[in-house]
Write a protein that holds these residues in place. Structure first.
Motif, mmCIF file in Angstrom:
data_model
loop_
_atom_site.group_PDB
_atom_site.id
_atom_site.type_symbol
_atom_site.label_atom_id
_atom_site.label_comp_id
_atom_site.label_asym_id
_atom_site.label_seq_id
_atom_site.Cartn_x
_atom_site.Cartn_y
_atom_site.Cartn_z
ATOM 1 N N LEU A 10 0.885 -1.180 0.053
ATOM 2 C CA LEU A 10 0.081 0.098 -0.093
ATOM 3 C C LEU A 10 0.789 1.283 0.017
ATOM 4 O O LEU A 10 0.316 2.376 -0.473
ATOM 5 C CB LEU A 10 -0.884 -0.217 1.195
ATOM 6 C CG LEU A 10 -2.152 -0.943 1.083
ATOM 7 C CD1 LEU A 10 -2.910 -1.147 2.559
ATOM 8 C CD2 LEU A 10 -3.044 -0.737 -0.290
ATOM 9 N N PHE A 11 1.921 1.293 0.765
ATOM 10 C CA PHE A 11 2.995 2.546 0.543
ATOM 11 C C PHE A 11 3.262 2.523 -0.662
ATOM 12 O O PHE A 11 3.654 3.747 -0.990
ATOM 13 C CB PHE A 11 4.090 2.150 1.821
ATOM 14 C CG PHE A 11 5.092 3.042 1.670
ATOM 15 C CD1 PHE A 11 4.700 4.252 2.246
ATOM 16 C CD2 PHE A 11 6.332 2.846 1.245
ATOM 17 C CE1 PHE A 11 5.727 5.413 2.094
ATOM 18 C CE2 PHE A 11 7.313 3.847 0.919
ATOM 19 C CZ PHE A 11 7.114 5.081 1.444
ATOM 20 N N LEU A 12 4.040 1.638 -1.225
ATOM 21 C CA LEU A 12 4.344 1.719 -2.595
ATOM 22 C C LEU A 12 3.345 2.140 -3.659
ATOM 23 O O LEU A 12 3.778 3.075 -4.378
ATOM 24 C CB LEU A 12 4.942 0.358 -3.130
ATOM 25 C CG LEU A 12 5.611 0.195 -4.674
ATOM 26 C CD1 LEU A 12 6.794 1.081 -4.752
ATOM 27 C CD2 LEU A 12 5.956 -1.273 -4.844
ATOM 28 N N LEU A 13 2.152 1.685 -3.590
ATOM 29 C CA LEU A 13 1.241 2.124 -4.589
ATOM 30 C C LEU A 13 0.949 3.552 -4.273
ATOM 31 O O LEU A 13 0.663 4.437 -5.024
ATOM 32 C CB LEU A 13 -0.063 1.197 -4.526
ATOM 33 C CG LEU A 13 0.025 -0.191 -4.875
ATOM 34 C CD1 LEU A 13 -1.088 -0.921 -4.545
ATOM 35 C CD2 LEU A 13 0.263 -0.269 -6.265
ATOM 36 N N ARG A 14 0.830 3.922 -3.104
ATOM 37 C CA ARG A 14 0.554 5.563 -2.635
ATOM 38 C C ARG A 14 1.575 6.295 -3.176
ATOM 39 O O ARG A 14 1.333 7.478 -3.648
ATOM 40 C CB ARG A 14 0.148 5.522 -1.145
ATOM 41 C CG ARG A 14 -0.438 6.738 -0.726
ATOM 42 C CD ARG A 14 -0.735 6.558 0.810
ATOM 43 N NE ARG A 14 -1.811 5.707 1.029
ATOM 44 C CZ ARG A 14 -1.378 4.746 1.825
ATOM 45 N NH1 ARG A 14 -0.124 4.316 2.515
ATOM 46 N NH2 ARG A 14 -2.455 3.664 2.063
ATOM 47 N N LEU A 15 2.806 5.750 -2.886
ATOM 48 C CA LEU A 15 4.044 6.639 -3.271
ATOM 49 C C LEU A 15 3.990 6.726 -4.926
ATOM 50 O O LEU A 15 4.158 7.983 -5.586
ATOM 51 C CB LEU A 15 5.345 5.945 -3.179
ATOM 52 C CG LEU A 15 6.758 6.544 -3.336
ATOM 53 C CD1 LEU A 15 6.655 7.733 -2.421
ATOM 54 C CD2 LEU A 15 7.634 5.631 -3.139
ATOM 55 N N LEU A 16 3.549 5.709 -5.609
ATOM 56 C CA LEU A 16 3.465 5.896 -7.170
ATOM 57 C C LEU A 16 2.314 6.746 -7.463
ATOM 58 O O LEU A 16 2.855 7.541 -8.597
ATOM 59 C CB LEU A 16 3.182 4.377 -7.805
ATOM 60 C CG LEU A 16 4.781 3.545 -7.768
ATOM 61 C CD1 LEU A 16 4.171 2.098 -8.140
ATOM 62 C CD2 LEU A 16 5.982 3.983 -8.365
ATOM 63 N N ALA A 17 1.324 6.693 -6.658
ATOM 64 C CA ALA A 17 0.214 7.375 -7.255
ATOM 65 C C ALA A 17 0.236 8.937 -7.007
ATOM 66 O O ALA A 17 -0.215 9.642 -7.993
ATOM 67 C CB ALA A 17 -0.985 6.906 -6.490
ATOM 68 N N ASP A 18 1.145 9.272 -6.076
ATOM 69 C CA ASP A 18 1.220 10.754 -5.851
ATOM 70 C C ASP A 18 2.414 11.411 -6.399
ATOM 71 O O ASP A 18 2.137 12.474 -6.702
ATOM 72 C CB ASP A 18 1.585 10.772 -3.967
ATOM 73 C CG ASP A 18 0.374 10.301 -3.165
ATOM 74 O OD1 ASP A 18 -0.811 10.257 -3.870
ATOM 75 O OD2 ASP A 18 0.435 10.079 -2.256
ATOM 76 N N HIS A 19 3.381 10.599 -7.134
ATOM 77 C CA HIS A 19 4.552 11.061 -7.485
ATOM 78 C C HIS A 19 4.542 10.894 -8.839
ATOM 79 O O HIS A 19 5.609 11.523 -9.607
ATOM 80 C CB HIS A 19 5.885 10.694 -6.738
ATOM 81 C CG HIS A 19 5.700 11.370 -5.363
ATOM 82 N ND1 HIS A 19 5.341 10.674 -3.976
ATOM 83 C CD2 HIS A 19 6.188 12.432 -4.836
ATOM 84 C CE1 HIS A 19 5.396 11.142 -3.096
ATOM 85 N NE2 HIS A 19 6.033 12.310 -3.402
ATOM 86 N N VAL A 20 4.038 9.762 -9.491
ATOM 87 C CA VAL A 20 4.449 9.658 -10.912
ATOM 88 C C VAL A 20 3.009 9.815 -11.609
ATOM 89 O O VAL A 20 1.878 9.251 -11.364
ATOM 90 C CB VAL A 20 4.491 8.076 -11.032
ATOM 91 C CG1 VAL A 20 4.671 7.588 -12.728
ATOM 92 C CG2 VAL A 20 5.902 7.667 -10.393
#
Length: 341
Positions: free
Chosen positions: A305-315
């Motif tokens: 979930l952290f990885l998906l949230r990071l990708l969604a917010d920055h990519v």
């Protein structure tokens, strides 16, 4: 009786028209199947009971592919390399695999958790029996998923058209230095049937290759490994019933059985493309243990979930996929056949 006969005649005519349409328009049929499958993705999460309806539409799209492929095989006069009883067994096993998720969801909706686990157990028992019969009685080698591999409409049907027409070796010029294949103007097919790609002398993946190739014969050790792989779902269910959902024992027992089976079969030299593809699929499915409880609940969930949230917010653009995926993960975790099927 006369009205009943009229209805039967009408249905027969409709069926004949549909089969004729499928045989004449395989590309349009493939588009129809893709449209139905896309609808299942669009429906999910839109309204109440949308997940059940989405899965029903998705199952229907897979059944439609299975039905249309059977029509095309009959039209090409190429049956599966199996006896009639084996073909029926493969068909029923394919149908079970295509509808198992919907049956699980429907049973949970109608009869609660107890009914859901009863349906799961029955489906796994039937699948295991069918696969054991195919392996031990019909000597069908490693079991693929789905049991009847869908036709590649472009490669398979294109190759059949080439076989029915003039051989391309006689109508194409091959450059001695470049190796480029050039089709003369006079040898092209009609405008409606023309393929605008470069001509090929030989299709690498043809329907005859798939249908006429026999499965690689398994030695005793390999047969035992495949038997372990087939029986693993039932053993996992039994461990779940004895130890509970939060216990590590079902996860560990299932993982050991699958890894030991994979280790033996991975050393085998399979002769057919579809067998090697099945081994690649099984390699990928080993990653599912990261998403299976209790490992997922204890270790993977926060990190994923952290990885998906990071990708969604920055990519840019990734959020269109990552956010719905984050919302769907809890639902995905609840469905047994998504995780362990």
């Amino acid at each position: 009786m006369s009205r009943f006969k009229e209805h039967v005649d009408k249905l027969t005519r409709v069926y004949e028209r549909y089969t004729e349409y499928v045989r004449r328009n395989p590309a349009a049929t493939a588009q129809l199947e893709s449209t139905v499958r896309t609808m299942s993705y669009l429906i999910a999460g839109r309204f109440a009971d949308s997940h059940e309806i989405s899965e029903l539409v998705y199952s229907a799209s897979n059944l439609l592919v299975l039905f249309n492929d059977s029509i095309l095989r009959k039209g090409l006069r190429c049956a599966l390399p199996a006896t009639l009883s084996q073909q029926r067994l493969l068909t029923w096993l394919s149908v079970l695999e295509y509808v198992e998720v919907f049956l699980e969801m429907g049973a949970c909706k109608l009869w609660g958790d107890a009914g859901r686990w009863l349906v799961i157990g029955l489906i796994q028992i039937f699948k295991t029996i069918f696969r054991f019969v195919l392996l031990l009685w019909y000597k069908s080698g490693i079991q693929t998923s789905p049991p009847i591999i869908p036709l590649d409409r472009g490669a398979d049907l294109g190759s059949e058209d080439d076989d029915n027409g003039e051989p391309e070796d006689a109508t194409c010029f091959v450059g001695q230095r470049s190796g480029r294949v050039i089709r003369p103007l006079g040898s092209g097919p009609s405008l409606q049937a023309r393929l605008w790609g470069a001509p090929s002398q030989k299709k690498s993946s043809s329907l005859k290759e798939k249908l006429l190739s026999k499965p690689t014969q398994l030695r005793l050790q390999e047969s035992i490994a495949e038997t372990v792989y087939i029986g693993r779902p039932l053993i996992h269910l039994l461990c779940l019933g004895l130890c509970g959902k939060q216990s590590w024992k079902p996860w560990l027992v299932s993982g050991v059985l699958e890894l030991s089976s994979f280790a033996v079969l991975n050393e085998s030299r399979f002769e057919n493309r579809w067998e090697r593809a099945e081994m690649r699929r099984r390699t990928f499915l080993l990653l599912y243990y990261l998403l299976r409880s209790p490992f997922y609940d204890k270790f993977s969930e926060e990190k994923i979930l952290f990885l998906l949230r990071l990708l969604a917010d920055h990519v840019p653009g990734i959020g269109l996929i990552a956010r719905p995926l984050m919302d769907y993960l809890p639902t995905w975790q609840k469905i047994y056949f998504y995780n362990w099927g």
